[in-house]
Design an enzyme around this catalytic site. Structure first.
Site, PDB file in Angstrom:
ATOM      1  N   MET A  31       0.847  -1.200   0.000  1.00 17.64           N
ATOM      2  CA  MET A  31       0.000   0.000   0.000  1.00 17.64           C
ATOM      3  C   MET A  31       0.884   1.252   0.000  1.00 17.64           C
ATOM      4  O   MET A  31       0.431   2.336   0.351  1.00 17.64           O
ATOM      5  CB  MET A  31      -0.930  -0.002   1.207  1.00 17.64           C
ATOM      6  CG  MET A  31      -1.885  -1.197   1.197  1.00 17.64           C
ATOM      7  SD  MET A  31      -3.427  -0.912   2.096  1.00 17.64           S
ATOM      8  CE  MET A  31      -2.809  -0.488   3.703  1.00 17.64           C
ATOM      9  N   ALA A  36      12.238   0.444   4.960  1.00 18.06           N
ATOM     10  CA  ALA A  36      13.221  -0.624   4.717  1.00 18.06           C
ATOM     11  C   ALA A  36      12.577  -2.004   4.670  1.00 18.06           C
ATOM     12  O   ALA A  36      13.108  -2.910   4.025  1.00 18.06           O
ATOM     13  CB  ALA A  36      14.299  -0.568   5.803  1.00 18.06           C
ATOM     14  N   HIS A  38       9.609  -2.801   3.261  1.00 17.79           N
ATOM     15  CA  HIS A  38       9.155  -3.004   1.875  1.00 17.79           C
ATOM     16  C   HIS A  38      10.351  -3.267   0.957  1.00 17.79           C
ATOM     17  O   HIS A  38      10.289  -4.111   0.063  1.00 17.79           O
ATOM     18  CB  HIS A  38       8.438  -1.756   1.347  1.00 17.79           C
ATOM     19  CG  HIS A  38       7.146  -1.453   2.038  1.00 17.79           C
ATOM     20  ND1 HIS A  38       6.997  -0.401   2.901  1.00 17.79           N
ATOM     21  CD2 HIS A  38       5.938  -2.070   1.973  1.00 17.79           C
ATOM     22  CE1 HIS A  38       5.750  -0.372   3.340  1.00 17.79           C
ATOM     23  NE2 HIS A  38       5.083  -1.368   2.801  1.00 17.79           N
ATOM     24  N   GLY A 149       5.367  -9.797   4.058  1.00 21.34           N
ATOM     25  CA  GLY A 149       6.115  -9.729   5.310  1.00 21.34           C
ATOM     26  C   GLY A 149       5.477 -10.592   6.398  1.00 21.34           C
ATOM     27  O   GLY A 149       4.249 -10.694   6.482  1.00 21.34           O
ATOM     28  N   LEU A 186       9.131  -2.406  11.611  1.00 17.48           N
ATOM     29  CA  LEU A 186       8.880  -1.283  10.706  1.00 17.48           C
ATOM     30  C   LEU A 186       7.453  -1.388  10.167  1.00 17.48           C
ATOM     31  O   LEU A 186       6.976  -2.463   9.819  1.00 17.48           O
ATOM     32  CB  LEU A 186       9.880  -1.288   9.550  1.00 17.48           C
ATOM     33  CG  LEU A 186      11.341  -1.042   9.941  1.00 17.48           C
ATOM     34  CD1 LEU A 186      12.207  -0.884   8.682  1.00 17.48           C
ATOM     35  CD2 LEU A 186      11.507   0.184  10.828  1.00 17.48           C
ATOM     36  N   SER A 188       4.365   1.345   8.067  1.00 18.11           N
ATOM     37  CA  SER A 188       4.047   2.679   7.545  1.00 18.11           C
ATOM     38  C   SER A 188       3.343   3.508   8.604  1.00 18.11           C
ATOM     39  O   SER A 188       3.369   4.738   8.573  1.00 18.11           O
ATOM     40  CB  SER A 188       3.155   2.556   6.310  1.00 18.11           C
ATOM     41  OG  SER A 188       3.805   1.752   5.353  1.00 18.11           O
TER      42      SER A 188
END
Ligand code: PAF
EC number: 6.3.2.1
Length: 281
Positions: A31, A36, A38, A149, A186, A188
């Site tokens: 999205m 890092a 992604h 992920g 990590l 977003s």
């Protein structure tokens, strides 16, 4: 790197790539708002396939009415530059009207029993939205493999199940969670956290790590493993939405058999955060 906005062009591009002998084809569904984590997925895809498509689509179907769809970060130019730097071949970034030309898809993919547990309790329509858009992306891009992920452990289990149940000819590759130096996974959504909240958010992985150390020392009581996480969160002033030890494949409570996943969700400031560790694998 080519930026493609339409389904028709995406299908033509993948057909041309295959005709040119570029297979396997890899897809990394995202999205956007790349970090890092992604980029690690893109690199993994690159290692596995000579032709890599990254999809960038903020999928309205997977957001609840009170969730952050409107303010979800959309730094398109930065995302494009990062994907290009990772050697991605196509960035598939369709507008909403291209993915849902007749309004929200009336056909939905759901997995009763797996969609409603863990995060599904607080987000009852979320995984139906995820599975529906991933099924569409698989049909549009027709990848041989897709990289996701492990941080989104429930999502990964659901996608593996969907692929098996609906016979998608796609190999699902899970990639280990990427963490910042303090251990925070990590995401977003970490950009919603200020410095003090980031420090509190680190308690999620601290708690999971304590439980993993206990597991490695022989602890197998689910209640005790959960308690170790809850205690660590409490010490940081974080109240969990859930902490559960489940089977990572079926998401049923772990009772001694099969692969185990200890999963947590908690709200810190404006961010709803999730994390998990696999135990015994
Ligand atoms: O994990 C995500 O970013 C999304 O849920 C996905 C898989 C791209 C579907 O919109």
């Amino acid at each position: 790197m080519k930026v493609i906005r339409t389904v028709r062009e995406m299908r033509a591009a993948v057909a041309a790539a295959r005709a040119a002998g570029k297979a396997p084809v890899a897809l990394v569904p995202t999205m956007g708002a790349f970090h890092a984590g992604h980029r690690a997925l893109m690199r993994r895809a690159r290692e596995l396939a000579p032709w890599v498509v990254v999809s960038l689509f903020v999928n309205p179907l997977q957001f609840g009415p009170a969730e952050d769809y409107g303010r979800y970060p959309r730094p398109f130019d930065e995302d494009r530059a990062q994907a290009e730097a990772e050697g991605v071949d196509v960035l598939f970034a369709p507008p909403v009207e291209e993915m849902y030309p007749d309004g929200p898809s009336r056909t939905r993919v759901t997995i009763p029993g797996m969609s409603e547990v863990l995060c599904g309790r607080a987000r009852p329509t979320h995984f139906t939205g995820v599975l529906t858009v991933v099924a569409k992306l698989f049909n549009i891009v027709q990848p041989d493999l897709a990289v996701f992920g492990e941080k989104d452990g429930q999502q990964l289990a659901l996608i593996r199940r969907m692929v098996q149940d609906l016979n998608f000819p796609v190999q699902v590759v899970g990639h280990p969670t990427v963490r910042e130096a303090g251990g925070l996974a990590l995401s977003s959504r970490n950009r919603y956290l200020d410095a003090a909240e980031t420090e509190r958010a680190r308690s999620l992985y601290r708690g999971l790590s304590r439980a993993r150390a206990a597991w490695e020392a022989g602890e197998r009581d689910p209640a005790r493993l959960v308690e170790l996480v809850v205690e660590t969160l409490a010490a940081a002033g974080v109240e969990p939405e859930y902490v559960e030890l489940v089977r990572s494949d079926t998401l049923e409570p772990w009772t001694g058999e099969g692969p185990a996943m200890l999963a947590v969700a908690a709200r810190v400031g404006a961010a709803r955060l999730i994390d998990n560790v696999r135990l015994g694998s």
